[in-house]
Design a protein around this motif. Sequence first.
Motif, PDB file in Angstrom:
ATOM      1  N   ALA B 124      33.523  82.962  88.948  1.00  0.00           N
ATOM      2  CA  ALA B 124      33.288  84.370  88.495  1.00  0.00           C
ATOM      3  C   ALA B 124      33.878  85.242  89.782  1.00  0.00           C
ATOM      4  CB  ALA B 124      31.765  84.641  88.422  1.00  0.00           C
ATOM      5  N   ALA B 125      34.469  86.394  89.464  1.00  0.00           N
ATOM      6  CA  ALA B 125      35.070  87.406  90.215  1.00  0.00           C
ATOM      7  C   ALA B 125      33.923  88.674  90.130  1.00  0.00           C
ATOM      8  CB  ALA B 125      36.457  87.832  90.051  1.00  0.00           C
ATOM      9  N   HIS B 126      34.375  89.817  90.916  1.00  0.00           N
ATOM     10  CA  HIS B 126      33.415  90.873  90.870  1.00  0.00           C
ATOM     11  C   HIS B 126      33.973  91.559  89.683  1.00  0.00           C
ATOM     12  CE1 HIS B 126      32.496  94.991  91.694  1.00  0.00           C
ATOM     13  NE2 HIS B 126      31.738  94.651  92.664  1.00  0.00           N
ATOM     14  N   PRO B 194      30.566  90.515  80.977  1.00  0.00           N
ATOM     15  CA  PRO B 194      29.052  90.362  80.914  1.00  0.00           C
ATOM     16  C   PRO B 194      28.801  89.041  81.979  1.00  0.00           C
ATOM     17  CG  PRO B 194      29.817  90.484  78.679  1.00  0.00           C
ATOM     18  CD  PRO B 194      31.160  90.453  79.436  1.00  0.00           C
ATOM     19  N   MET B 195      29.770  88.309  82.096  1.00  0.00           N
ATOM     20  CA  MET B 195      29.344  86.916  82.878  1.00  0.00           C
ATOM     21  C   MET B 195      29.372  87.459  84.508  1.00  0.00           C
ATOM     22  SD  MET B 195      31.766  84.010  83.972  1.00  0.00           S
ATOM     23  CE  MET B 195      33.216  84.822  84.789  1.00  0.00           C
ATOM     24  N   ALA B 196      30.394  88.607  84.907  1.00  0.00           N
ATOM     25  CA  ALA B 196      30.360  88.957  86.164  1.00  0.00           C
ATOM     26  C   ALA B 196      29.170  90.071  86.291  1.00  0.00           C
ATOM     27  CB  ALA B 196      31.564  89.847  86.289  1.00  0.00           C
ATOM     28  N   LEU B 197      28.595  90.798  85.354  1.00  0.00           N
ATOM     29  CA  LEU B 197      27.542  91.767  85.521  1.00  0.00           C
ATOM     30  C   LEU B 197      26.234  91.294  85.263  1.00  0.00           C
ATOM     31  CD1 LEU B 197      28.966  94.999  83.676  1.00  0.00           C
ATOM     32  CD2 LEU B 197      28.931  94.549  86.158  1.00  0.00           C
ATOM     33  N   ALA B 198      26.188  90.277  84.239  1.00  0.00           N
ATOM     34  CA  ALA B 198      24.808  89.963  83.932  1.00  0.00           C
ATOM     35  C   ALA B 198      24.527  88.269  83.891  1.00  0.00           C
ATOM     36  CB  ALA B 198      24.403  90.391  82.491  1.00  0.00           C
ATOM     37  N   GLY B 199      25.768  87.692  84.341  1.00  0.00           N
ATOM     38  CA  GLY B 199      25.615  86.059  84.355  1.00  0.00           C
ATOM     39  C   GLY B 199      25.308  85.450  83.026  1.00  0.00           C
ATOM     40  N   LYS B 200      26.167  86.028  82.266  1.00  0.00           N
ATOM     41  CA  LYS B 200      26.188  85.524  80.899  1.00  0.00           C
ATOM     42  C   LYS B 200      27.015  84.147  80.921  1.00  0.00           C
ATOM     43  CE  LYS B 200      28.599  85.953  76.462  1.00  0.00           C
ATOM     44  NZ  LYS B 200      29.597  86.519  75.518  1.00  0.00           N
ATOM     45  N   TYR B 201      26.532  83.131  80.173  1.00  0.00           N
ATOM     46  CA  TYR B 201      26.933  81.897  80.279  1.00  0.00           C
ATOM     47  C   TYR B 201      28.270  81.837  79.415  1.00  0.00           C
ATOM     48  CZ  TYR B 201      22.833  79.435  82.248  1.00  0.00           C
ATOM     49  OH  TYR B 201      21.741  79.247  83.068  1.00  0.00           O
ATOM     50  N   GLY B 529      31.155  73.443  68.115  1.00  0.00           N
ATOM     51  CA  GLY B 529      29.946  74.249  68.699  1.00  0.00           C
ATOM     52  C   GLY B 529      30.320  74.423  70.146  1.00  0.00           C
ATOM     53  N   LEU B 530      30.096  75.670  70.744  1.00  0.00           N
ATOM     54  CA  LEU B 530      30.345  76.149  72.316  1.00  0.00           C
ATOM     55  C   LEU B 530      29.534  75.339  73.149  1.00  0.00           C
ATOM     56  CD1 LEU B 530      31.160  79.912  71.732  1.00  0.00           C
ATOM     57  CD2 LEU B 530      32.709  77.833  71.929  1.00  0.00           C
ATOM     58  N   SER B 531      30.031  75.094  74.321  1.00  0.00           N
ATOM     59  CA  SER B 531      29.054  74.512  75.448  1.00  0.00           C
ATOM     60  C   SER B 531      29.017  75.440  76.529  1.00  0.00           C
ATOM     61  CB  SER B 531      29.948  73.121  75.743  1.00  0.00           C
ATOM     62  OG  SER B 531      28.878  72.417  76.795  1.00  0.00           O
ATOM     63  N   PRO B 532      28.571  76.592  76.561  1.00  0.00           N
ATOM     64  CA  PRO B 532      28.095  77.693  77.482  1.00  0.00           C
ATOM     65  C   PRO B 532      27.645  76.945  79.074  1.00  0.00           C
ATOM     66  CG  PRO B 532      27.446  78.343  75.350  1.00  0.00           C
ATOM     67  CD  PRO B 532      27.274  76.931  75.412  1.00  0.00           C
ATOM     68  N   VAL B 533      28.122  77.588  79.911  1.00  0.00           N
ATOM     69  CA  VAL B 533      27.785  77.217  81.232  1.00  0.00           C
ATOM     70  C   VAL B 533      27.839  78.460  82.170  1.00  0.00           C
ATOM     71  CG1 VAL B 533      28.787  75.069  81.054  1.00  0.00           C
ATOM     72  CG2 VAL B 533      30.217  76.819  82.269  1.00  0.00           C
ATOM     73  N   PRO B 534      26.801  78.389  83.326  1.00  0.00           N
ATOM     74  CA  PRO B 534      26.569  79.397  83.810  1.00  0.00           C
ATOM     75  C   PRO B 534      27.759  79.857  84.895  1.00  0.00           C
ATOM     76  CG  PRO B 534      25.293  77.471  84.813  1.00  0.00           C
ATOM     77  CD  PRO B 534      25.919  77.084  83.581  1.00  0.00           C
ATOM     78  N   PRO B 535      27.710  81.100  85.348  1.00  0.00           N
ATOM     79  CA  PRO B 535      28.839  81.270  86.342  1.00  0.00           C
ATOM     80  C   PRO B 535      28.664  80.718  87.636  1.00  0.00           C
ATOM     81  CG  PRO B 535      27.809  83.347  85.473  1.00  0.00           C
ATOM     82  CD  PRO B 535      27.172  82.106  84.763  1.00  0.00           C
ATOM     83  N   VAL B 536      29.836  80.643  88.400  1.00  0.00           N
ATOM     84  CA  VAL B 536      29.796  80.342  89.817  1.00  0.00           C
ATOM     85  C   VAL B 536      30.506  80.908  90.712  1.00  0.00           C
ATOM     86  CG1 VAL B 536      29.548  78.393  91.340  1.00  0.00           C
ATOM     87  CG2 VAL B 536      28.851  77.807  88.891  1.00  0.00           C
ATOM     88  N   GLY B 537      30.258  81.222  91.848  1.00  0.00           N
ATOM     89  CA  GLY B 537      31.136  81.994  92.632  1.00  0.00           C
ATOM     90  C   GLY B 537      32.215  81.248  93.460  1.00  0.00           C
ATOM     91  N   PRO B 538      33.457  81.552  93.684  1.00  0.00           N
ATOM     92  CA  PRO B 538      34.455  80.657  94.646  1.00  0.00           C
ATOM     93  C   PRO B 538      33.612  80.030  95.826  1.00  0.00           C
ATOM     94  CG  PRO B 538      35.071  83.123  94.343  1.00  0.00           C
ATOM     95  CD  PRO B 538      34.055  83.013  93.501  1.00  0.00           C
ATOM     96  N   ASP B 539      32.525  80.960  96.486  1.00  0.00           N
ATOM     97  CA  ASP B 539      32.010  80.443  97.722  1.00  0.00           C
ATOM     98  C   ASP B 539      30.787  79.469  97.291  1.00  0.00           C
ATOM     99  OD1 ASP B 539      30.454  82.223  95.930  1.00  0.00           O
ATOM    100  OD2 ASP B 539      30.026  83.769  97.907  1.00  0.00           O
ATOM    101  N   GLY B 540      30.726  79.205  95.961  1.00  0.00           N
ATOM    102  CA  GLY B 540      29.661  78.042  95.543  1.00  0.00           C
ATOM    103  C   GLY B 540      28.449  78.617  95.130  1.00  0.00           C
ATOM    104  N   VAL B 541      28.119  79.957  95.012  1.00  0.00           N
ATOM    105  CA  VAL B 541      26.886  80.461  94.784  1.00  0.00           C
ATOM    106  C   VAL B 541      26.804  80.699  93.260  1.00  0.00           C
ATOM    107  CG1 VAL B 541      25.452  82.512  94.978  1.00  0.00           C
ATOM    108  CG2 VAL B 541      26.874  81.861  96.816  1.00  0.00           C
ATOM    109  N   LYS B 542      25.529  80.020  92.851  1.00  0.00           N
ATOM    110  CA  LYS B 542      25.287  80.061  91.356  1.00  0.00           C
ATOM    111  C   LYS B 542      24.795  81.601  90.894  1.00  0.00           C
ATOM    112  CE  LYS B 542      25.465  75.351  90.824  1.00  0.00           C
ATOM    113  NZ  LYS B 542      26.262  75.016  91.784  1.00  0.00           N
ATOM    114  N   LEU B 543      25.454  81.943  89.992  1.00  0.00           N
ATOM    115  CA  LEU B 543      25.246  83.551  89.676  1.00  0.00           C
ATOM    116  C   LEU B 543      24.292  83.358  88.356  1.00  0.00           C
ATOM    117  CD1 LEU B 543      28.855  84.666  90.424  1.00  0.00           C
ATOM    118  CD2 LEU B 543      26.784  85.027  91.697  1.00  0.00           C
ATOM    119  N   GLY B 544      24.129  82.271  87.661  1.00  0.00           N
ATOM    120  CA  GLY B 544      23.544  82.383  86.221  1.00  0.00           C
ATOM    121  C   GLY B 544      22.235  81.846  86.132  1.00  0.00           C
TER     122      GLY B 544
END
Lengths: 157, 544
Positions: B124-126, B194-201, B529-544
């Motif tokens: 995920a980016a800004h 929505p992924m970047a703003l609200a952690g959407k999977y 069926g989709l397999s949604p996953v949480p966003p992760v930053g390039p620095d390894g910080v979990k965002l979701g």
Amino acid sequence: MGDSHRLEYVWIGVVVAMLAGFTLILAYTSEAKGYGTPDSAVTCDVKKLEEQITPGVRQLGPGIYEVNLVGAQWSWNPNRIVLENPKKVIFRITSADVLHGFEIVGTSVNVMVMPGYIAEIEWMPPEGLEGDLLIVCNEYCGLAHHQMKATLTIVRG
Amino acid sequence: MADFGHEDRFARVSIVFSFIALGLGGLFGLVQLITRTPYMPKLVNEAGYYAVLTGHGVLMAIVWTAFFIMGFAAYLVPRELGVRLSPKLLWAALLLSVAGTAAAATVILAGKATVLYTFYAPLAAHAAFYLGAAVLIIGTWIFAAAIFKAYLEWRRANKDKEAPIATLGVLATLIIWLEATPPLAFMVLKDLVPMALAGKYVDPLETRTYFWYFGHPLVYFWLVPAVAFWYYAIPRILGVRLFSRSMAKVAYILFIVASTPVGLHHQFMDPGISGFAKFFHTVTTYMVATPSLLTAFNLIATMERAGRAAGGRGFLGWVWRLPWGNPVFAGSALSLILFGFGGIGGIINASYTLNYIVHNTMWIVGHFHLTVGTAVTLTFMAASYALVPSLFGRELASIRLARVQPYLWFVGMLIFSLALHLAGLYGVPRRVYDVMYGGAAPASWVAPLLVAAMGGIVFWSSGALFLLEMMATMLRARPGSQGVQLLPAVPESLGRKTVLDSLKLWVLIAVVLIAIGWSIPFYEIYSRGLSPVPPVGPDGVKLG
């Protein structure tokens, strides 16, 4: 002008024949020779990975192995794989976070690794292949992407 | 000649902006090249490297190309059709494109969007990165509207006439862009913002497939304007007619029809997409190689005709009679040569049995520096030698420098690209900060990487000389219009409209082929069926 039209049609014929040839060769090598693409359609839940994949090597028969791997920022688990006289290796690989790419350098093993999906591929190691092989991640996965590596050792005897 | 005041102002701003992107992107390229090459100093740290890599990709692949193409089109189309462009649409397009670019560039430079130009989710980016990209795309749509509005106006007054060949190329370019971008914009707004703003999977395969739906027609968005410029400039410089106008039109049609249902050739190694879908996209990729092969034939035949008319004899004797000292011609012809190598590599990439060896390796980097990095970029440079003097009403600052620059680019790129193709065959992965893996990598990797760095420095110098020439021309050169000598303005005699000029028909066929080609993988993805996953930053910080 008549002559230039003839040349145009000759060239179009050459192009069509060439591309039809490529298509036939591709269809033959992928269907008859088995050089297909990774197309496993298995999904998984990243929050419950341990229920769906156990990292490590399982021997299924003489020379037949199943290798289960999980990629995560920024390592492969397991990061040291040893196979004795492998004839056929089945890789099952997934990711715990972002996209990764599983590449065994110097071989044709090269597959995208995605969270939420389990990639399953088969590999027949060439008979002469022996020793330590470098495994890298070849899809950018974050700031320490270049530290993501592992070793595959093939022992012959 | 009629005065095209606001069109030319738009073109000047757009082209200057594209040069800024080229300069900054080029600087990033050099930093990246030196940092990753063994035995060369690390100019930046890891975070810096991947930020620079993101900047290089975005600036070169999107900003440099899109802004140059807009400037070129705004200059060419009103002149060829004799129709004005809507100033409101032009300035709205420029405002949005610049604002979107500025937003994305700010977060990239701040290190908050280190996701590379492919921005594969769930990395995920800004949010400003995705919103900036979406706003830039909307700006380009408004630009396309300005061009189509002018074309339709011309068409109403010229019902039976064929369109000029270069303008037809610009229209084909914009049609391809409009085929390619709406689903990407939809996905970015539905998932990535929505992924970047609200952690959407989000589902990584779904979002990646949307990206490559866009990612390959993008290639033709770059290439077709270069092809259009070749068709425009090469016959005019040589003083002959294009070998075959109908063949050129067939090439455009094939680009329009076949450039979009091909993107899965970037996803051969993905799980979750069937072999059948991948085979389908391989065949369509071979199809879209056809217009490139037709273009090469058409232009080489045009050159041969001119070379023989100038007294060239024998099998290849005509080659030496061509105006190799004219930078507009030399840049275009050298681009065409390297495009040939790029095309051969493209066929290899599209053949998935071979793609196993080269996927995500330096081979790919070598490949696209021949295509977008030379066929497109060197052609745009060649075009600039005619365009910039004309737009700014000044002579070229140094014709001698302009004569040398395309050759320097050609030689440097040949070395760079061949070495990287070789490195790829040895398995060197692309996009890696420490390419020797702390000593674990095979020693065979060092030599091609060093050779590539030397080639890279040569063509980087050529790019720097180009930008110096452009700056000096805009700011310091004598008033005049030397561009006219380099590229004579010869009016085109237009015949009657035929089925080859019926854009509606070809767009309809394109839409049908896109629907077939892309419904296969999307059906597979959604029906499973989709397999949604949480966003992760390039620095390894979990965002979701």
